[in-house]
Structures are given as structure tokens and as C-alpha cells.
Enzyme design. Structure first.
Site, PDB file in Angstrom:
ATOM      1  N   ARG A  33       0.839  -1.199   0.000  1.00  0.00           N
ATOM      2  CA  ARG A  33       0.000   0.000   0.000  1.00  0.00           C
ATOM      3  C   ARG A  33       0.876   1.251   0.000  1.00  0.00           C
ATOM      4  O   ARG A  33       0.525   2.264  -0.597  1.00  0.00           O
ATOM      5  CB  ARG A  33      -0.933  -0.011   1.198  1.00  0.00           C
ATOM      6  CG  ARG A  33      -2.134   0.819   0.989  1.00  0.00           C
ATOM      7  CD  ARG A  33      -3.194   0.536   2.010  1.00  0.00           C
ATOM      8  NE  ARG A  33      -4.065  -0.546   1.634  1.00  0.00           N
ATOM      9  CZ  ARG A  33      -4.665  -1.351   2.501  1.00  0.00           C
ATOM     10  NH1 ARG A  33      -4.458  -1.204   3.780  1.00  0.00           N
ATOM     11  NH2 ARG A  33      -5.469  -2.293   2.078  1.00  0.00           N
ATOM     12  N   ARG A  52      13.799  -5.206   5.502  1.00  0.00           N
ATOM     13  CA  ARG A  52      12.729  -6.141   5.924  1.00  0.00           C
ATOM     14  C   ARG A  52      11.474  -6.010   5.079  1.00  0.00           C
ATOM     15  O   ARG A  52      10.367  -6.318   5.546  1.00  0.00           O
ATOM     16  CB  ARG A  52      12.354  -5.928   7.400  1.00  0.00           C
ATOM     17  CG  ARG A  52      13.430  -6.350   8.366  1.00  0.00           C
ATOM     18  CD  ARG A  52      13.029  -6.029   9.779  1.00  0.00           C
ATOM     19  NE  ARG A  52      14.124  -6.369  10.677  1.00  0.00           N
ATOM     20  CZ  ARG A  52      14.047  -7.324  11.612  1.00  0.00           C
ATOM     21  NH1 ARG A  52      12.948  -8.001  11.779  1.00  0.00           N
ATOM     22  NH2 ARG A  52      15.084  -7.575  12.372  1.00  0.00           N
ATOM     23  N   GLY A  98      -4.647   3.558   7.805  1.00  0.00           N
ATOM     24  CA  GLY A  98      -4.768   2.108   7.944  1.00  0.00           C
ATOM     25  C   GLY A  98      -6.208   1.664   7.910  1.00  0.00           C
ATOM     26  O   GLY A  98      -7.112   2.446   7.606  1.00  0.00           O
ATOM     27  N   GLU A 188      -8.151  -1.174  15.946  1.00  0.00           N
ATOM     28  CA  GLU A 188      -7.024  -1.367  15.023  1.00  0.00           C
ATOM     29  C   GLU A 188      -5.817  -1.689  15.890  1.00  0.00           C
ATOM     30  O   GLU A 188      -5.982  -2.068  17.047  1.00  0.00           O
ATOM     31  CB  GLU A 188      -6.850  -0.158  14.083  1.00  0.00           C
ATOM     32  CG  GLU A 188      -6.787   1.188  14.767  1.00  0.00           C
ATOM     33  CD  GLU A 188      -5.408   1.551  15.232  1.00  0.00           C
ATOM     34  OE1 GLU A 188      -4.556   1.883  14.399  1.00  0.00           O
ATOM     35  OE2 GLU A 188      -5.183   1.541  16.480  1.00  0.00           O
ATOM     36  N   MET A 189      -4.599  -1.543  15.394  1.00  0.00           N
ATOM     37  CA  MET A 189      -3.467  -2.043  16.176  1.00  0.00           C
ATOM     38  C   MET A 189      -2.257  -1.117  16.259  1.00  0.00           C
ATOM     39  O   MET A 189      -1.198  -1.538  16.718  1.00  0.00           O
ATOM     40  CB  MET A 189      -3.033  -3.403  15.614  1.00  0.00           C
ATOM     41  CG  MET A 189      -4.146  -4.432  15.654  1.00  0.00           C
ATOM     42  SD  MET A 189      -3.597  -6.079  15.213  1.00  0.00           S
ATOM     43  CE  MET A 189      -2.717  -6.529  16.693  1.00  0.00           C
ATOM     44  N   ASP A 213     -13.958  -3.793   8.091  1.00  0.00           N
ATOM     45  CA  ASP A 213     -14.847  -4.867   8.535  1.00  0.00           C
ATOM     46  C   ASP A 213     -15.630  -4.388   9.764  1.00  0.00           C
ATOM     47  O   ASP A 213     -15.250  -3.401  10.387  1.00  0.00           O
ATOM     48  CB  ASP A 213     -14.049  -6.137   8.862  1.00  0.00           C
ATOM     49  CG  ASP A 213     -12.906  -5.868   9.824  1.00  0.00           C
ATOM     50  OD1 ASP A 213     -11.826  -5.469   9.363  1.00  0.00           O
ATOM     51  OD2 ASP A 213     -13.104  -6.028  11.039  1.00  0.00           O
TER      52      ASP A 213
HETATM   53  N1  HPA Z   1      -9.055  -5.865  14.738  1.00  0.00           N
HETATM   54  C1  HPA Z   1      -7.859  -5.310  14.829  1.00  0.00           C
HETATM   55  N2  HPA Z   1      -7.325  -4.615  13.844  1.00  0.00           N
HETATM   56  C2  HPA Z   1      -8.033  -4.468  12.711  1.00  0.00           C
HETATM   57  C3  HPA Z   1      -9.288  -5.033  12.571  1.00  0.00           C
HETATM   58  C4  HPA Z   1      -9.828  -5.759  13.642  1.00  0.00           C
HETATM   59  O1  HPA Z   1     -10.948  -6.281  13.570  1.00  0.00           O
HETATM   60  N3  HPA Z   1      -9.732  -4.727  11.313  1.00  0.00           N
HETATM   61  C5  HPA Z   1      -8.771  -3.998  10.729  1.00  0.00           C
HETATM   62  N4  HPA Z   1      -7.735  -3.837  11.574  1.00  0.00           N
END
Ligand code: HPA
Length: 245
Positions: A33, A52, A98, A188-189, A213
């Protein structure tokens, strides 16, 4: 690099030379991306690092130098790249672009979520200042500029807190329900890690997320939809990066 070897260029995780990154950086999670953003949003982009497989490019956007660098997935990964950019390459602003999973029914797939705060289960929020949990928040200037840019966006844009989780496959419905009842828009993370690093390094940061999602309805974008719908968030992110420059 092995012990005793002298580093002549770059940082432990970036092969770029000093000056290779612009002060303004877009940061998707996925390296492919990053390449696509360089090809579609930057003029005269050149690759500056690929350590990496984490691809970085520098070019310009609307005549202003701008870079894009992938963050990889999760808080440990994003904090490495954001720290090295702020600390060693003179970067001033990073906007994460993201994907996220929607939590309440009011947020749907394809919507954009601008993270005005990031809750986290990561220990990072307690590592920075002894004895307290630091609030992890974006730069107000970037947030305001993104909100302004979002007014002209053709999709629903939500501004509010997100949850930056340390575990993608976290199976705790009660936790997500509690977060929903307290106004959390998406999971998200990375946002919390980026905000923590900006706070520690004196930089500015923001996360502009595309909902890929939905945690409860199961609604999800196809791989193709992820690419096209993602462009709206990148446009908002790039406009925010250009605020007052
Ligand atoms: N959880 C964590 N991170 C994400 C998710 C999720 O459902 N969807 C997109 N990034």
C-alpha cells in the site's frame, strides 16, 4: 549489522540517508500500500528504503515534499519506524492511513474513522511516565485539518476514540461491548503506538482509518474495495499533513 561494524548510513531499521525522508510522512501498515500511495499520490517518487520489506518512498504532493513509509503491523512495529523517523530524519508529522474494524452499529464498512484518542491494552501507555497511564491523543492541528478536509469527503467520516489492540484475534465480546458503550468507534493495532511516540519525540501524529470490517455485522470489504475505498482516507491524511505548511 554485526557487532563492531560501523553504521555509515541509516538506522537499525531504515536504509535511507539523512535527508531522504520529507518532514511530512504518510504511514500505511502494508508495504504494498505504501508503494501504491507513492505511485498514485506522490509526484516523482523514489524508493528510499526497503529493509525487511518495509518500503519507503519520497516525492511531493501538491508541490510539497512528502514521504510514505509502511509501519508493519502492531504497536512494536509502528513505534520503531515512527521513532526513527522523528529522531533521525527530521520528520515532523506522521499520519497513519490504515484499516480498522467498526465497533458500534453507527459505523459501517467503507466509512472513515479519524482517531481523536487511542485506548490501548498495550503496556506502552504506562511505560512513558512512571506511575500513570498516559492519554494517547493526536496533534490537534492535524486533527482539525483532517476534520476540515473530511467535510468535502463523499463518505461518512466519524471522529472519536479507537481501541489499539495488542491482539488481533482477541476473543473478548464483553470488552468490546464495554468499549462500545463508552463511545469507542473502531479497533485497530497501531494508533496508540504512533501517538505515544509523537508525544515522546516532540512530533505530530494522527490516524485516519478506513473501516474494512464490522465486528458485529460481519460486513467486510473485498481486497479490491479496500484499495479503492482506502484512497478517501489517504486524501484526508495528505490534506492534514499539509496544514499550515
Ligand atoms: N481488529 C484489529 N485490527 C483491525 C481489525 C480488527 O478487527 N480490522 C482492521 N484492523
Amino acid at each position: 549489522m554485526t557487532a563492531g561494524e560501523v553504521r555509515t548510513t541509516g538506522t537499525p531499521h531504515l536504509a535511507a540517508r539523512p535527508g531522504d525522508f520529507a518532514p511530512l510522512v504518510l504511514m500505511p501498515g502494508d508495504p504494498r500500500r505504501a508503494r501504491r500511495i507513492a505511485e498514485t499520490f506522490l509526484e516523482d517518487a523514489r524508493q528510499v528504503t526497503d529493509v525487511r520489506g518495509i518500503l519507503g518512498y519520497t516525492g511531493s504532493h501538491r508541490g510539497v515534499p512528502m514521504s510514505v513509509l509502511a509501519s508493519g503491523m502492531g504497536i512494536p512495529s509502528v513505534t520503531i519506524y515512527a521513532t526513527e523517523l522523528f529522531r533521525h530524519y527530521g520528520v515532523r508529522r506522521i499520519v497513519r492511513v490504515g484499516t480498522a474494524g467498526a465497533i458500534p452499529a453507527s459505523v459501517s464498512a467503507r466509512d472513515v474513522v479519524i482517531a481523536s484518542a487511542a485506548h490501548t491494552d498495550s503496556s506502552l501507555s504506562r511505560l512513558l511516565v512512571d506511575g500513570l497511564t498516559l492519554s494517547l491523543a493526536p496533534s490537534y492541528r492535524l486533527l482539525r485539518a483532517a476534520a476540515d478536509a473530511a467535510e468535502t469527503a463523499p463518505s461518512a467520516v466519524h471522529i472519536g476514540p479507537v481501541f489499539s489492540s495488542d491482539h488481533f484475534y482477541l476473543d473478548r465480546p464483553a470488552l468490546f461491548d464495554a468499549l462500545r458503550r463508552r463511545g469507542t468507534l473502531a479497533v485497530e493495532m497501531e494508533a496508540a503506538g504512533l501517538y505515544a511516540v509523537a508525544c515522546a519525540e516532540g512530533g505530530e501524529a494522527l490516524a485516519v482509518l478506513t473501516v474494512s470490517d464490522h465486528l458485529h455485522t460481519g460486513e467486510a470489504l473485498t481486497a479490491e474495495e479496500r484499495e479503492t475505498d482506502f484512497d478517501r482516507a489517504v486524501r484526508i491524511a495528505a490534506a492534514a499533513l499539509l496544514a499550515d505548511v
